[in-house]
Design an enzyme around this catalytic site. Structure first.
Site, PDB file in Angstrom:
ATOM      1  N   SER A  52      -1.714   3.342  10.495  1.00 28.00           N
ATOM      2  CA  SER A  52      -2.669   2.464  11.203  1.00 28.00           C
ATOM      3  C   SER A  52      -1.998   1.105  11.400  1.00 28.00           C
ATOM      4  O   SER A  52      -1.004   0.788  10.737  1.00 28.00           O
ATOM      5  CB  SER A  52      -3.955   2.272  10.390  1.00 28.00           C
ATOM      6  OG  SER A  52      -3.715   1.403   9.295  1.00 28.00           O
ATOM      7  N   THR A  75       0.838  -1.204   0.000  1.00 26.09           N
ATOM      8  CA  THR A  75       0.000   0.000   0.000  1.00 26.09           C
ATOM      9  C   THR A  75       0.871   1.252   0.000  1.00 26.09           C
ATOM     10  O   THR A  75       1.959   1.259   0.601  1.00 26.09           O
ATOM     11  CB  THR A  75      -0.947  -0.003   1.220  1.00 26.09           C
ATOM     12  OG1 THR A  75      -1.703   1.195   1.203  1.00 26.09           O
ATOM     13  CG2 THR A  75      -0.216  -0.104   2.539  1.00 26.09           C
ATOM     14  N   TYR A  80      -3.218  -1.594  10.401  1.00 25.99           N
ATOM     15  CA  TYR A  80      -3.332  -2.282   9.096  1.00 25.99           C
ATOM     16  C   TYR A  80      -2.155  -1.905   8.203  1.00 25.99           C
ATOM     17  O   TYR A  80      -1.458  -2.770   7.664  1.00 25.99           O
ATOM     18  CB  TYR A  80      -4.658  -1.924   8.394  1.00 25.99           C
ATOM     19  CG  TYR A  80      -4.502  -1.990   6.894  1.00 25.99           C
ATOM     20  CD1 TYR A  80      -4.348  -3.224   6.257  1.00 25.99           C
ATOM     21  CD2 TYR A  80      -4.410  -0.825   6.106  1.00 25.99           C
ATOM     22  CE1 TYR A  80      -4.127  -3.300   4.878  1.00 25.99           C
ATOM     23  CE2 TYR A  80      -4.191  -0.896   4.746  1.00 25.99           C
ATOM     24  CZ  TYR A  80      -4.049  -2.123   4.133  1.00 25.99           C
ATOM     25  OH  TYR A  80      -3.811  -2.196   2.791  1.00 25.99           O
ATOM     26  N   HIS A  81      -1.937  -0.576   8.029  1.00 26.35           N
ATOM     27  CA  HIS A  81      -0.851  -0.161   7.137  1.00 26.35           C
ATOM     28  C   HIS A  81       0.493  -0.708   7.633  1.00 26.35           C
ATOM     29  O   HIS A  81       1.367  -1.068   6.841  1.00 26.35           O
ATOM     30  CB  HIS A  81      -0.812   1.367   7.016  1.00 26.35           C
ATOM     31  CG  HIS A  81      -1.939   1.953   6.188  1.00 26.35           C
ATOM     32  ND1 HIS A  81      -3.098   2.444   6.749  1.00 26.35           N
ATOM     33  CD2 HIS A  81      -2.087   2.115   4.846  1.00 26.35           C
ATOM     34  CE1 HIS A  81      -3.908   2.888   5.783  1.00 26.35           C
ATOM     35  NE2 HIS A  81      -3.319   2.700   4.620  1.00 26.35           N
ATOM     36  N   LYS A 140       1.442  -4.161   6.448  1.00 24.85           N
ATOM     37  CA  LYS A 140       2.022  -4.214   5.098  1.00 24.85           C
ATOM     38  C   LYS A 140       3.532  -3.937   5.150  1.00 24.85           C
ATOM     39  O   LYS A 140       4.291  -4.473   4.339  1.00 24.85           O
ATOM     40  CB  LYS A 140       1.361  -3.162   4.203  1.00 24.85           C
ATOM     41  CG  LYS A 140      -0.119  -3.380   3.990  1.00 24.85           C
ATOM     42  CD  LYS A 140      -0.349  -4.505   3.001  1.00 24.85           C
ATOM     43  CE  LYS A 140      -1.762  -4.537   2.504  1.00 24.85           C
ATOM     44  NZ  LYS A 140      -2.034  -5.665   1.619  1.00 24.85           N
TER      45      LYS A 140
HETATM   46  P1  NAD Z   1     -11.212  -7.208   0.044  1.00 24.65           P
HETATM   47  O1  NAD Z   1     -11.479  -7.242   1.506  1.00 24.65           O
HETATM   48  O2  NAD Z   1     -12.341  -6.859  -0.860  1.00 24.65           O
HETATM   49  O3  NAD Z   1     -10.644  -8.640  -0.420  1.00 24.65           O
HETATM   50  C1  NAD Z   1      -9.695  -9.369   0.299  1.00 24.65           C
HETATM   51  C2  NAD Z   1     -10.045 -10.839   0.153  1.00 24.65           C
HETATM   52  O4  NAD Z   1      -9.054 -11.614   0.831  1.00 24.65           O
HETATM   53  C3  NAD Z   1     -11.396 -11.194   0.780  1.00 24.65           C
HETATM   54  O5  NAD Z   1     -12.211 -11.876  -0.137  1.00 24.65           O
HETATM   55  C4  NAD Z   1     -11.025 -12.066   1.987  1.00 24.65           C
HETATM   56  O6  NAD Z   1     -11.988 -13.053   2.257  1.00 24.65           O
HETATM   57  C5  NAD Z   1      -9.680 -12.650   1.555  1.00 24.65           C
HETATM   58  N1  NAD Z   1      -8.799 -13.004   2.690  1.00 24.65           N
HETATM   59  C6  NAD Z   1      -8.424 -12.227   3.734  1.00 24.65           C
HETATM   60  N2  NAD Z   1      -7.611 -12.904   4.565  1.00 24.65           N
HETATM   61  C7  NAD Z   1      -7.451 -14.144   4.030  1.00 24.65           C
HETATM   62  C8  NAD Z   1      -6.721 -15.302   4.429  1.00 24.65           C
HETATM   63  N3  NAD Z   1      -5.996 -15.318   5.555  1.00 24.65           N
HETATM   64  N4  NAD Z   1      -6.776 -16.400   3.646  1.00 24.65           N
HETATM   65  C9  NAD Z   1      -7.516 -16.398   2.501  1.00 24.65           C
HETATM   66  N5  NAD Z   1      -8.229 -15.336   2.074  1.00 24.65           N
HETATM   67  C10 NAD Z   1      -8.191 -14.219   2.834  1.00 24.65           C
HETATM   68  O7  NAD Z   1      -9.979  -6.242  -0.198  1.00 24.65           O
HETATM   69  P2  NAD Z   1      -9.525  -5.490  -1.538  1.00 24.65           P
HETATM   70  O8  NAD Z   1     -10.037  -4.115  -1.490  1.00 24.65           O
HETATM   71  O9  NAD Z   1      -9.785  -6.336  -2.714  1.00 24.65           O
HETATM   72  O10 NAD Z   1      -7.957  -5.422  -1.305  1.00 24.65           O
HETATM   73  C11 NAD Z   1      -7.126  -6.469  -1.773  1.00 24.65           C
HETATM   74  C12 NAD Z   1      -5.677  -6.171  -1.447  1.00 24.65           C
HETATM   75  O11 NAD Z   1      -5.280  -4.967  -2.077  1.00 24.65           O
HETATM   76  C13 NAD Z   1      -5.406  -5.998   0.047  1.00 24.65           C
HETATM   77  O12 NAD Z   1      -4.187  -6.613   0.371  1.00 24.65           O
HETATM   78  C14 NAD Z   1      -5.321  -4.513   0.218  1.00 24.65           C
HETATM   79  O13 NAD Z   1      -4.476  -4.205   1.274  1.00 24.65           O
HETATM   80  C15 NAD Z   1      -4.752  -4.067  -1.117  1.00 24.65           C
HETATM   81  N6  NAD Z   1      -5.162  -2.694  -1.465  1.00 24.65           N
HETATM   82  C16 NAD Z   1      -6.487  -2.379  -1.606  1.00 24.65           C
HETATM   83  C17 NAD Z   1      -6.845  -1.062  -1.934  1.00 24.65           C
HETATM   84  C18 NAD Z   1      -8.273  -0.620  -2.095  1.00 24.65           C
HETATM   85  O14 NAD Z   1      -8.503   0.589  -2.276  1.00 24.65           O
HETATM   86  N7  NAD Z   1      -9.255  -1.503  -2.045  1.00 24.65           N
HETATM   87  C19 NAD Z   1      -5.834  -0.110  -2.099  1.00 24.65           C
HETATM   88  C20 NAD Z   1      -4.497  -0.473  -1.933  1.00 24.65           C
HETATM   89  C21 NAD Z   1      -4.172  -1.777  -1.611  1.00 24.65           C
HETATM   90  N1  USQ Z   2     -11.320   9.970   4.274  1.00 23.33           N
HETATM   91  C1  USQ Z   2     -12.220  11.023   4.410  1.00 23.33           C
HETATM   92  N2  USQ Z   2     -13.550  10.741   4.399  1.00 23.33           N
HETATM   93  C2  USQ Z   2     -14.040   9.459   4.237  1.00 23.33           C
HETATM   94  C3  USQ Z   2     -13.108   8.405   4.091  1.00 23.33           C
HETATM   95  C4  USQ Z   2     -11.760   8.690   4.116  1.00 23.33           C
HETATM   96  O1  USQ Z   2     -11.831  12.186   4.543  1.00 23.33           O
HETATM   97  O2  USQ Z   2     -15.266   9.287   4.243  1.00 23.33           O
HETATM   98  C5  USQ Z   2      -9.862  10.256   4.265  1.00 23.33           C
HETATM   99  C6  USQ Z   2      -9.068   9.510   5.338  1.00 23.33           C
HETATM  100  O3  USQ Z   2      -9.010  10.247   6.544  1.00 23.33           O
HETATM  101  C7  USQ Z   2      -7.710   9.367   4.653  1.00 23.33           C
HETATM  102  C8  USQ Z   2      -8.042   9.268   3.183  1.00 23.33           C
HETATM  103  O4  USQ Z   2      -9.370   9.782   3.036  1.00 23.33           O
HETATM  104  O5  USQ Z   2      -6.952  10.531   4.841  1.00 23.33           O
HETATM  105  C9  USQ Z   2      -8.013   7.851   2.634  1.00 23.33           C
HETATM  106  O6  USQ Z   2      -8.860   7.031   3.421  1.00 23.33           O
HETATM  107  P1  USQ Z   2      -9.530   5.712   2.796  1.00 23.33           P
HETATM  108  O7  USQ Z   2     -10.437   5.132   3.819  1.00 23.33           O
HETATM  109  O8  USQ Z   2     -10.082   6.022   1.460  1.00 23.33           O
HETATM  110  O9  USQ Z   2      -8.245   4.811   2.532  1.00 23.33           O
HETATM  111  P2  USQ Z   2      -7.238   4.101   3.535  1.00 23.33           P
HETATM  112  O10 USQ Z   2      -7.747   4.007   4.914  1.00 23.33           O
HETATM  113  O11 USQ Z   2      -5.895   4.725   3.358  1.00 23.33           O
HETATM  114  O12 USQ Z   2      -7.217   2.619   2.964  1.00 23.33           O
HETATM  115  C10 USQ Z   2      -7.540   2.287   1.602  1.00 23.33           C
HETATM  116  C11 USQ Z   2      -7.753   0.786   1.549  1.00 23.33           C
HETATM  117  C12 USQ Z   2      -6.450   0.094   1.929  1.00 23.33           C
HETATM  118  C13 USQ Z   2      -5.314   0.605   1.054  1.00 23.33           C
HETATM  119  C14 USQ Z   2      -5.205   2.129   1.080  1.00 23.33           C
HETATM  120  C15 USQ Z   2      -4.252   2.665   0.045  1.00 23.33           C
HETATM  121  O13 USQ Z   2      -8.799   0.402   2.435  1.00 23.33           O
HETATM  122  O14 USQ Z   2      -6.593  -1.304   1.774  1.00 23.33           O
HETATM  123  O15 USQ Z   2      -4.108   0.047   1.491  1.00 23.33           O
HETATM  124  O16 USQ Z   2      -6.495   2.687   0.742  1.00 23.33           O
HETATM  125  S1  USQ Z   2      -3.358   4.080   0.621  1.00 23.33           S
HETATM  126  O17 USQ Z   2      -4.334   5.060   1.156  1.00 23.33           O
HETATM  127  O18 USQ Z   2      -2.631   4.623  -0.487  1.00 23.33           O
HETATM  128  O19 USQ Z   2      -2.498   3.610   1.689  1.00 23.33           O
END
Ligand code: NAD
Ligand code: USQ
Length: 383
Positions: A179, A144, A181-182, A185
């Site tokens: 966070s 991320t 979560y972050h 990664k």
């Molecule tokens: P998502 O929650 O929609 O999908 C993740 C999938 O992984 C789910 O279907 C879940 O059941 C599966 N999963 C989780 N833990 C598991 C485990 N231990 N074993 C098997 N399956 C498991 O998430 P997404 O939005 O598709 O994100 C996918 C990846 O991309 C994540 O790693 C996330 O961090 C990364 N990412 C997402 C975004 C975004 O904006 N959605 C942005 C940047 C990075």
């Molecule tokens: N934010 C708002 N209002 C909202 C939602 C979010 O102002 O209603 C702000 C948050 O405070 C933050 C930014 O928007 O500053 C991004 O928040 P987000 O919830 O859109 O994204 P984030 O929490 O960073 O996480 C998402 C995905 C995660 C991925 C990440 C990419 O859930 O899996 O890793 O985006 S990145 O942001 O580049 O790290």
């Protein structure tokens, strides 16, 4: 080539699995379906009515003639993972299978521990499975952009060359995530880099920005192939949330001043970036890093763009600055590089009025599924 898409039932994973199948790859989907369970636990649901993974795969085969293998299980279970490797024999792994919400990881101690155990142990198991079964298998891992935080200097792609006391080295870029979560990664990146250095594995760490949009060429072909689109305060992300809020006349929830700048990309570019990463594998012994995004926006600017797009469609959109539930800088420098994927041939879909129109229309279409109680953020970083 055989590609196993881990997390293939999720937002990015489902779109990617179908895209790779469409491009001629032999695709397997592995998923524990835990994300559907977390939604149920929180009492939230995707805007779009998604079919079961079995029905989705069955429908894809019916419309495309392509078979996708399905492995339901958890990658933190090493025996299950080994069995899947023996059965499918992947040549590339695309790893989306993690707990990916920052607010979810900040709910309480249990959710922080769950997030880090699920993510770090899952990835570590994958590294061992690759080493044991096929050290040549290319790991394409979703990281991320949030790993870097918001430093007051330019963000490079994974590594930075530093001169210190007359000596020079290229080192992993410093990480200051926002966070638990972050942070998971960041821990993954360190483990992957160590495994590459030590065992000669090959990996690509894709530091992806916030993904927006819902339709891809493949998921748009049938209602049963529809992708998830999250809007709730835990799993919903910035631009997707704003379009869905606009569709039901909810004021857009800008946290704090909205001066937070983040990197973004269209889900149609996510699938293409993965395809590009697989097509040109990393060298053995190397963890290469690509920053996977196409544009930078402040949250405030995104909200105004949605407001403007709403006006064109006759929807009155109010932008509201609400107390920021997170601890993050609201006004800061942010300049990140993203040339590696462009060099491999990525042709970005930049955010356009057409995309905002289509996302807003999509949200209006499913607006009767929206639960207003799930829109405002409930998780606070300071508890
Ligand atoms: P998502 O929650 O929609 O999908 C993740 C999938 O992984 C789910 O279907 C879940 O059941 C599966 N999963 C989780 N833990 C598991 C485990 N231990 N074993 C098997 N399956 C498991 O998430 P997404 O939005 O598709 O994100 C996918 C990846 O991309 C994540 O790693 C996330 O961090 C990364 N990412 C997402 C975004 C975004 O904006 N959605 C942005 C940047 C990075
Ligand atoms: N934010 C708002 N209002 C909202 C939602 C979010 O102002 O209603 C702000 C948050 O405070 C933050 C930014 O928007 O500053 C991004 O928040 P987000 O919830 O859109 O994204 P984030 O929490 O960073 O996480 C998402 C995905 C995660 C991925 C990440 C990419 O859930 O899996 O890793 O985006 S990145 O942001 O580049 O790290």
């Amino acid at each position: 080539m055989k590609v196993l898409v881990i997390g293939g039932d999720g937002y990015c994973g489902w779109a990617t699995a179908l895209h790779l199948a469409n491009k001629g790859y032999e695709v397997g989907v592995l998923d524990s379906l835990i994300r559907r369970h977390w939604d149920n636990e929180l009492g939230v649901a995707t805007l779009t009515p998604i079919a079961s993974i079995q029905d989705r795969i069955y429908k894809w085969q019916a419309v495309s003639g392509q078979k996708i293998d399905l492995f339901i299980g958890d990658i933190t279970n090493y025996e299950f993972l080994q069995k899947t490797f023996r059965n499918f024999e992947p040549e590339a792994l695309v790893h989306f299978g993690e707990q990916r919400s920052a607010p979810f990881s900040m709910i309480d101690r249990e959710h922080a521990v769950l997030t880090q155990v699920n993510n770090v142990v899952g990835t570590l198991n994958l590294l061992y499975a690759i080493k044991e079964h096929n050290p040549d298998c290319h790991l394409v891992k979703l990281g991320t952009m949030g790993e870097y935080g918001t430093p007051n200097i330019d963000i490079e792609e994974g590594y930075i060359t530093i001169e210190h006391n007359g000596r020079k080295d290229t080192l992993p870029y410093p990480k200051q995530p926002g966070s638990f979560y972050h942070l998971s990664k960041v821990h993954d990146s360190h483990n992957i880099q160590f495994a590459c250095r030590t065992w000669g594995l090959r990996a690509t760490d894709l530091n992806q920005g916030v993904v927006y949009g819902v339709l891809t060429e493949e998921t748009g072909t049938d209602e049963l192939l529809i992708n998830r689109l999250d809007y709730d305060g835990v799993f919903g992300t910035a631009l997707n949330r704003f379009c869905i809020q606009a569709a039901i006349g909810h004021p857009l929830t800008v946290y704090g001043t909205g001066g937070q700048t983040r990197s973004f990309l269209d889900i149609r570019d996510t699938v293409r970036c993965i395809e590009l990463a697989i097509a040109t594998p990393a060298e053995s012994g190397k963890m290469r890093v690509f920053n996977q995004f196409t544009e930078l926006f402040s949250i405030r600017d995104l909200a105004y763009m949605v407001q403007k797009a709403g006006q064109t469609l006759g929807i009155k959109v109010e932008v509201q600055n609400i107390d920021n539930p997170r601890v993050e800088l609201e006004e800061h420098y942010f300049n990140a590089k993203n040339t590696n994927l462009l060099d491999l041939g990525l042709q970005p879909h930049f955010l356009s009025d057409a995309l905002l129109d289509s996302l807003l229309n999509f949200a209006v279409r499913y607006s009767d599924r929206i639960d207003q109680k799930q829109i405002l953020p409930k998780v606070k970083w300071r508890g």
